[in-house]
Design a protein around this motif. Structure first.
Motif, PDB file in Angstrom:
ATOM      1  N   HIS A  81      41.218  28.274  42.231  1.00  0.00           N
ATOM      2  CA  HIS A  81      41.548  29.461  41.420  1.00  0.00           C
ATOM      3  C   HIS A  81      40.712  30.663  41.850  1.00  0.00           C
ATOM      4  CE1 HIS A  81      44.256  28.075  38.069  1.00  0.00           C
ATOM      5  NE2 HIS A  81      43.886  26.894  38.586  1.00  0.00           N
ATOM      6  N   GLN A  84      42.086  31.916  45.036  1.00  0.00           N
ATOM      7  CA  GLN A  84      43.318  32.668  44.798  1.00  0.00           C
ATOM      8  C   GLN A  84      43.039  34.050  44.202  1.00  0.00           C
ATOM      9  OE1 GLN A  84      45.782  30.177  42.367  1.00  0.00           O
ATOM     10  NE2 GLN A  84      46.233  28.710  44.018  1.00  0.00           N
ATOM     11  N   TYR A  85      42.102  34.059  43.247  1.00  0.00           N
ATOM     12  CA  TYR A  85      41.740  35.354  42.645  1.00  0.00           C
ATOM     13  C   TYR A  85      41.119  36.276  43.676  1.00  0.00           C
ATOM     14  CZ  TYR A  85      42.672  33.729  37.890  1.00  0.00           C
ATOM     15  OH  TYR A  85      43.274  33.271  36.755  1.00  0.00           O
ATOM     16  N   ALA A  88      43.910  37.534  45.739  1.00  0.00           N
ATOM     17  CA  ALA A  88      44.674  38.522  44.970  1.00  0.00           C
ATOM     18  C   ALA A  88      43.899  39.826  44.855  1.00  0.00           C
ATOM     19  CB  ALA A  88      45.000  37.976  43.584  1.00  0.00           C
ATOM     20  N   ASP A  89      42.596  39.710  44.653  1.00  0.00           N
ATOM     21  CA  ASP A  89      41.774  40.918  44.577  1.00  0.00           C
ATOM     22  C   ASP A  89      41.793  41.670  45.896  1.00  0.00           C
ATOM     23  OD1 ASP A  89      41.165  40.368  41.987  1.00  0.00           O
ATOM     24  OD2 ASP A  89      39.223  39.428  42.420  1.00  0.00           O
TER      25      ASP A  89
END
Length: 373
Positions: A81, A84-85, A88-89
């Motif tokens: 996670h 992924q964050y 995404a950031d």
């Protein structure tokens, strides 16, 4: 500790060991950490017991294979996670950077557009100002040319004798008589034959009326009235002066101004001494034997015979003070001879019809009053 119990933090991070640490490494890390926060060694620290409990709980979790597997799975999931964050950031950051770059490019383009627009407006304003100056210069030259033409016209008019032209509608006369006393004037043609020796008549304006007595509507006409317009003001003045004179054929005929008073044009002519000269002037002022010229006698008045000008116009120089030198007064008007002629023709037609209607109404009212009397 219950099997479902969990801790809010990562036990590996809490003990400071890697995820693949053996049991002895876990126990050693627990002993080293717990000695620092043991309640017996830290009696003054109220948080010591809670921290020691967290370390003990982390040790038990990692020493239990089943629960450790669950923790490894949970930690791995958290890491995924986090990755992924992070991705995404990074993507969001790249998108924000692109958006900022687009906004900067748009602002720059808008600034360039505003600059070009301002330059275009300044250029248009300069062209308008230049056009305005050219127009003012052109109008100034035209005005100067008109002033020169008016000054030349004034110089020319100043050398001419003062003349007056008039609208025949300004001086209509009323002819009134009774048919028993003048049976020879029972027709319009007979009346015109009597009046034409005094001067030319505008027959298009003639109003001839015969009327029976009011108390005897079926009886023959008794009264005759007419409105006559002479083409020359001195002729109209002369025929009014001949009212009732038998020597001029006006016996039992009453002739007066149709408007009930002397027209302003007669007053103006008298004030300026333009009503006539020689015998004609004597007759006008009442010093001569007759007030009407012979039938074919040429007019000696200074009033022009032409009635083409249909408005009362005095010499402009009469109403302007005498100026010497180039600084002469400017007339408060400009004109075009053709436009004035067209306007005068239409205006004259309307005035003539209105005057006919008004005079006919006055005659009818006067006759009614006389019949009632």
């Amino acid at each position: 500790m219950a099997a479902s119990a969990s801790i809010p933090v990562n036990p590996y991070e809490l003990l400071g060991v890697p995820s693949d640490a053996r049991d002895d490494v876990i126990n050693k890390a627990f002993r080293q950490k717990s000695l620092k926060v043991h309640p017996d060694r830290n009696p003054d620290n109220p948080e010591a017991a809670a921290k020691f409990h967290e370390l003990k709980q982390a040790q038990e979790l990692l020493l239990d294979p089943v629960r450790r597997a669950e923790i490894d799975a949970s930690v791995k999931k958290r890491q995924q996670h986090a990755e992924q964050y992070a991705k995404a950031d990074a993507k969001r950051k790249r998108f924000m950077d692109e958006l900022d770059a687009s906004e900067r490019s748009f602002k720059k383009a808008k600034q360039m557009s505003d600059i070009e627009k301002r330059k275009k407006e300044e250029k248009e304003a300069a062209l308008k100002e230049q056009g305005r100056k050219m127009r003012e210069e052109r109008e100034g030259r035209a005005a100067a040319s008109q002033r020169e033409a008016r000054e030349m016209e004034l110089d020319t008019l100043a050398d001419k004798p003062e003349t007056v032209s008039f609208d025949p509608q300004e001086a209509p006369v009323r002819v009134k008589y009774t048919l028993p006393k003048r049976p020879d004037l029972s027709t319009q043609e007979a009346l015109l034959a009597l009046l034409k020796p005094f001067g030319p008549i505008d027959e298009s304006c003639l109003i001839f009326t015969l009327k029976q007595p009011k108390d005897k509507p079926n009886a023959p006409p008794k009264f005759a009235t007419a409105i006559v317009v002479f083409k020359k003001v001195e002729d109209a003045f002369g025929v009014v002066g001949a009212s009732g004179q038998e020597s001029r054929g006006m016996k039992n005929i009453e002739i007066s101004w149709a408007k009930g008073e002397e027209p302003s044009v007669i007053k103006t002519l008298r004030e300026k001494g333009l009503l006539g000269t020689g015998k004609r002037q004597e007759s006008v002022t009442g010093t001569g034997p007759s007030s009407v010229p012979a039938a074919n006698q040429p007019s000696q008045s200074t009033i022009p015979a032409s009635s083409s000008v249909r408005t009362l116009v005095f010499n402009v120089a009469t109403y302007l003070p005498t100026h010497q030198g180039p600084n002469k007064p400017n007339l408060p008007f400009s004109y075009d001879s053709k436009s004035i002629s067209d306007f005068e023709s239409v205006t004259l037609m309307r005035m003539r019809q209105a005057e006919r209607d008004r005079l006919a109404k006055e005659i009818e009212e006067a006759e009614n009053n006389e019949s009632n009397a």
